[in-house]
Design an enzyme around this catalytic site. Structure first.
Site, PDB file in Angstrom:
ATOM      1  N   TYR A 156      54.989  50.711  83.081  1.00  0.00           N
ATOM      2  CA  TYR A 156      55.525  51.886  83.792  1.00  0.00           C
ATOM      3  C   TYR A 156      54.497  52.369  84.829  1.00  0.00           C
ATOM      4  O   TYR A 156      54.833  52.929  85.866  1.00  0.00           O
ATOM      5  CB  TYR A 156      55.913  52.988  82.802  1.00  0.00           C
ATOM      6  N   LYS A 163      55.816  60.888  87.130  1.00  0.00           N
ATOM      7  CA  LYS A 163      56.702  61.712  86.290  1.00  0.00           C
ATOM      8  C   LYS A 163      55.952  62.914  85.728  1.00  0.00           C
ATOM      9  O   LYS A 163      56.543  63.983  85.555  1.00  0.00           O
ATOM     10  CB  LYS A 163      57.316  60.878  85.154  1.00  0.00           C
TER      11      LYS A 163
HETATM   12  P1  NAD Z   1      69.555  54.202  89.587  1.00  0.00           P
HETATM   13  O1  NAD Z   1      68.919  53.032  90.222  1.00  0.00           O
HETATM   14  O2  NAD Z   1      71.001  54.148  89.318  1.00  0.00           O
HETATM   15  O3  NAD Z   1      69.244  55.526  90.422  1.00  0.00           O
HETATM   16  C1  NAD Z   1      68.062  55.722  91.169  1.00  0.00           C
HETATM   17  C2  NAD Z   1      68.497  56.397  92.447  1.00  0.00           C
HETATM   18  O4  NAD Z   1      67.362  56.742  93.245  1.00  0.00           O
HETATM   19  C3  NAD Z   1      69.384  55.491  93.319  1.00  0.00           C
HETATM   20  O5  NAD Z   1      70.637  56.076  93.481  1.00  0.00           O
HETATM   21  C4  NAD Z   1      68.634  55.427  94.632  1.00  0.00           C
HETATM   22  O6  NAD Z   1      69.511  55.415  95.750  1.00  0.00           O
HETATM   23  C5  NAD Z   1      67.815  56.706  94.577  1.00  0.00           C
HETATM   24  N1  NAD Z   1      66.686  56.688  95.506  1.00  0.00           N
HETATM   25  C6  NAD Z   1      65.585  55.901  95.505  1.00  0.00           C
HETATM   26  N2  NAD Z   1      64.834  56.132  96.598  1.00  0.00           N
HETATM   27  C7  NAD Z   1      65.467  57.116  97.300  1.00  0.00           C
HETATM   28  C8  NAD Z   1      65.207  57.778  98.531  1.00  0.00           C
HETATM   29  N3  NAD Z   1      64.150  57.459  99.288  1.00  0.00           N
HETATM   30  N4  NAD Z   1      66.071  58.744  98.940  1.00  0.00           N
HETATM   31  C9  NAD Z   1      67.152  59.056  98.218  1.00  0.00           C
HETATM   32  N5  NAD Z   1      67.472  58.457  97.039  1.00  0.00           N
HETATM   33  C10 NAD Z   1      66.637  57.488  96.603  1.00  0.00           C
HETATM   34  O7  NAD Z   1      68.717  54.457  88.232  1.00  0.00           O
HETATM   35  P2  NAD Z   1      68.732  55.640  87.163  1.00  0.00           P
HETATM   36  O8  NAD Z   1      68.128  55.055  85.947  1.00  0.00           O
HETATM   37  O9  NAD Z   1      70.070  56.282  87.097  1.00  0.00           O
HETATM   38  O10 NAD Z   1      67.664  56.661  87.768  1.00  0.00           O
HETATM   39  C11 NAD Z   1      67.902  58.026  87.987  1.00  0.00           C
HETATM   40  C12 NAD Z   1      66.718  58.856  87.491  1.00  0.00           C
HETATM   41  O11 NAD Z   1      66.641  58.757  86.083  1.00  0.00           O
HETATM   42  C13 NAD Z   1      65.358  58.433  88.033  1.00  0.00           C
HETATM   43  O12 NAD Z   1      64.595  59.588  88.321  1.00  0.00           O
HETATM   44  C14 NAD Z   1      64.748  57.713  86.860  1.00  0.00           C
HETATM   45  O13 NAD Z   1      63.344  57.756  86.886  1.00  0.00           O
HETATM   46  C15 NAD Z   1      65.294  58.536  85.725  1.00  0.00           C
HETATM   47  N6  NAD Z   1      65.227  57.922  84.395  1.00  0.00           N
HETATM   48  C16 NAD Z   1      65.776  56.693  84.172  1.00  0.00           C
HETATM   49  C17 NAD Z   1      65.704  56.119  82.912  1.00  0.00           C
HETATM   50  C18 NAD Z   1      66.274  54.765  82.627  1.00  0.00           C
HETATM   51  O14 NAD Z   1      65.861  54.148  81.645  1.00  0.00           O
HETATM   52  N7  NAD Z   1      67.204  54.275  83.409  1.00  0.00           N
HETATM   53  C19 NAD Z   1      65.047  56.823  81.871  1.00  0.00           C
HETATM   54  C20 NAD Z   1      64.493  58.074  82.150  1.00  0.00           C
HETATM   55  C21 NAD Z   1      64.591  58.611  83.413  1.00  0.00           C
HETATM   56  O1  0WE Z   2      61.972  55.764  85.906  1.00  0.00           O
HETATM   57  C1  0WE Z   2      62.389  54.662  85.618  1.00  0.00           C
HETATM   58  C2  0WE Z   2      62.515  53.584  86.673  1.00  0.00           C
HETATM   59  C3  0WE Z   2      61.916  53.986  87.971  1.00  0.00           C
HETATM   60  C4  0WE Z   2      61.801  52.903  88.999  1.00  0.00           C
HETATM   61  C5  0WE Z   2      62.416  51.664  88.926  1.00  0.00           C
HETATM   62  C6  0WE Z   2      62.254  50.744  89.956  1.00  0.00           C
HETATM   63  C7  0WE Z   2      62.835  49.357  89.907  1.00  0.00           C
HETATM   64  C8  0WE Z   2      63.047  48.789  91.291  1.00  0.00           C
HETATM   65  C9  0WE Z   2      61.028  53.198  90.098  1.00  0.00           C
HETATM   66  N1  0WE Z   2      60.839  52.309  91.096  1.00  0.00           N
HETATM   67  C10 0WE Z   2      61.449  51.115  91.055  1.00  0.00           C
HETATM   68  N2  0WE Z   2      61.225  50.242  92.087  1.00  0.00           N
HETATM   69  C11 0WE Z   2      61.922  49.087  92.231  1.00  0.00           C
HETATM   70  O2  0WE Z   2      61.662  48.308  93.162  1.00  0.00           O
HETATM   71  N3  0WE Z   2      62.716  54.387  84.308  1.00  0.00           N
HETATM   72  C12 0WE Z   2      62.434  55.398  83.321  1.00  0.00           C
HETATM   73  C13 0WE Z   2      63.249  53.102  83.842  1.00  0.00           C
HETATM   74  C14 0WE Z   2      62.086  52.256  83.429  1.00  0.00           C
HETATM   75  O3  0WE Z   2      61.364  51.574  84.338  1.00  0.00           O
HETATM   76  C15 0WE Z   2      60.335  50.945  83.657  1.00  0.00           C
HETATM   77  C16 0WE Z   2      60.435  51.225  82.291  1.00  0.00           C
HETATM   78  C17 0WE Z   2      61.555  52.088  82.139  1.00  0.00           C
HETATM   79  C18 0WE Z   2      62.053  52.687  80.882  1.00  0.00           C
HETATM   80  C19 0WE Z   2      59.308  50.147  84.139  1.00  0.00           C
HETATM   81  C20 0WE Z   2      58.400  49.609  83.239  1.00  0.00           C
HETATM   82  C21 0WE Z   2      58.483  49.889  81.896  1.00  0.00           C
HETATM   83  C22 0WE Z   2      59.499  50.704  81.401  1.00  0.00           C
END
Ligand code: NAD
Ligand code: 0WE
Length: 262
Positions: A156, A163
């Site tokens: 991460y 975060k």
């Molecule tokens: P996702 O890929 O569906 O959504 C990420 C979004 O970020 C996308 O819609 C993308 O367009 C947007 N984004 C990235 N760069 C941007 C920019 N420059 N301007 C505007 N928008 C931008 O993935 P998700 O998992 O739904 O992520 C949403 C949030 O949830 C993130 O903050 C992520 O860190 C958080 N989150 C995800 C998880 C997980 O496991 N998926 C867990 C905890 C928190």
């Molecule tokens: O916040 C996140 C993901 C955030 C994220 C994901 C990407 C993938 C594509 C930010 N930047 C990028 N850039 C890219 O090019 N999560 C909480 C999901 C997540 O991501 C991980 C996790 C978990 C959980 C990455 C490593 C280990 C665990």
């Protein structure tokens, strides 16, 4: 009558039907909210328009948070249809992919650190700054965070500090905007397979680990998150601000799984 009837909420971060923001939209629509949406770039526009239409909304606006002008334009355009509104969901995070694998100290760069913090943390307050004058006196801002802010999660990496910054940002925003009637909270979600999680090494293994350790013995889904986001945007949560709510099935309270009890 749904508990969000009469509320106008802006949703960012929809990239697919798997996006956490999509689950948020589903829950909020179910509870009677009127919704508006943003998309990051032209390639996502038609997809977000389809999603908006399915939730009875025609309000779909561009917002790339890397550009100040894009954020200010968003709220100029939104003001034409909604002169005031009741909050937004910030579901945006990004770090360059090469930052998300390998040894932290070896991989992190000044540029990677800066990009991750700017897009994943600064953008939340940047949106608040530009929309402050349009926010009603019973507004709620909600962002999405992850336990990697407080615990070391392999790979991460720089997203952990980003975060942590987002969570501190949430508290300072809550303190600053509270007197105006604006509440600010974060949901710390357990891992969910979305686009942002695709291509992450060992993600499947992480999900099984969570199932084995979390008290609820399953991983969370986008509806679990959406329901809490809907609650946080409603007047039911009027007494909550500056909080990080874990929606992770209790994963964060544990250190070992059941196998250690025998
Ligand atoms: P996702 O890929 O569906 O959504 C990420 C979004 O970020 C996308 O819609 C993308 O367009 C947007 N984004 C990235 N760069 C941007 C920019 N420059 N301007 C505007 N928008 C931008 O993935 P998700 O998992 O739904 O992520 C949403 C949030 O949830 C993130 O903050 C992520 O860190 C958080 N989150 C995800 C998880 C997980 O496991 N998926 C867990 C905890 C928190
Ligand atoms: O916040 C996140 C993901 C955030 C994220 C994901 C990407 C993938 C594509 C930010 N930047 C990028 N850039 C890219 O090019 N999560 C909480 C999901 C997540 O991501 C991980 C996790 C978990 C959980 C990455 C490593 C280990 C665990």
């Amino acid at each position: 009558m749904g508990f969000l009837t009469g509320k106008h909420i802006l949703i960012t971060g929809i990239a697919s039907h798997r996006s956490i923001a999509y689950g948020v939209a589903q829950a909020m629509h179910r509870e009677g909210a009127q919704l508006a949406f943003t998309y990051q770039h032209e390639k996502l526009k038609s997809r977000v328009e389809e999603v908006a239409a399915s939730f009875g909304s025609k309000i779909v606006l561009l917002c790339d948070v890397t550009k100040d002008i894009s954020i200010s334009n968003l709220f100029i355009c939104l003001a034409e249809v909604w002169p005031t509104f009741d909050g937004f969901i910030h579901a945006i995070a990004f770090a360059p992919s090469e930052q998300l694998c390998g040894d932290y100290v070896k991989t992190v760069t000044r540029e990677g650190f800066s990009i991750a913090h700017e897009i994943s943390a600064y953008s939340f307050v940047a949106m608040a700054k530009e929309s402050q004058k349009m926010l009603s006196a019973k507004s709620s801002l909600v962002t999405l965070t992850y336990l990697g802010s407080k615990r070391v999660v392999p790979n991460y990496n720089v997203m952990g500090p980003a975060k942590a910054s987002l969570e501190a940002n949430t508290r300072y925003m809550a303190s600053s905007m509270g007197p105006k009637g604006v509440r600010v909270n974060a949901i710390s979600s357990g891992p969910i397979r979305t686009l942002a999680a695709s291509g992450i090494k060992n993600f499947k293994k992480m999900l099984s680990h969570c199932e084995s350790v979390a008290p609820i013995q399953r991983t969370v889904n986008i509806i679990d998150i959406g329901n809490v986001a809907a609650f946080l945007c409603s007047d039911l949560s009027a007494g909550i601000t500056g909080e990080i709510i874990h929606v992770d099935g209790g994963f964060n309270i544990t250190v070992m799984n059941e196998s250690f009890s025998n």
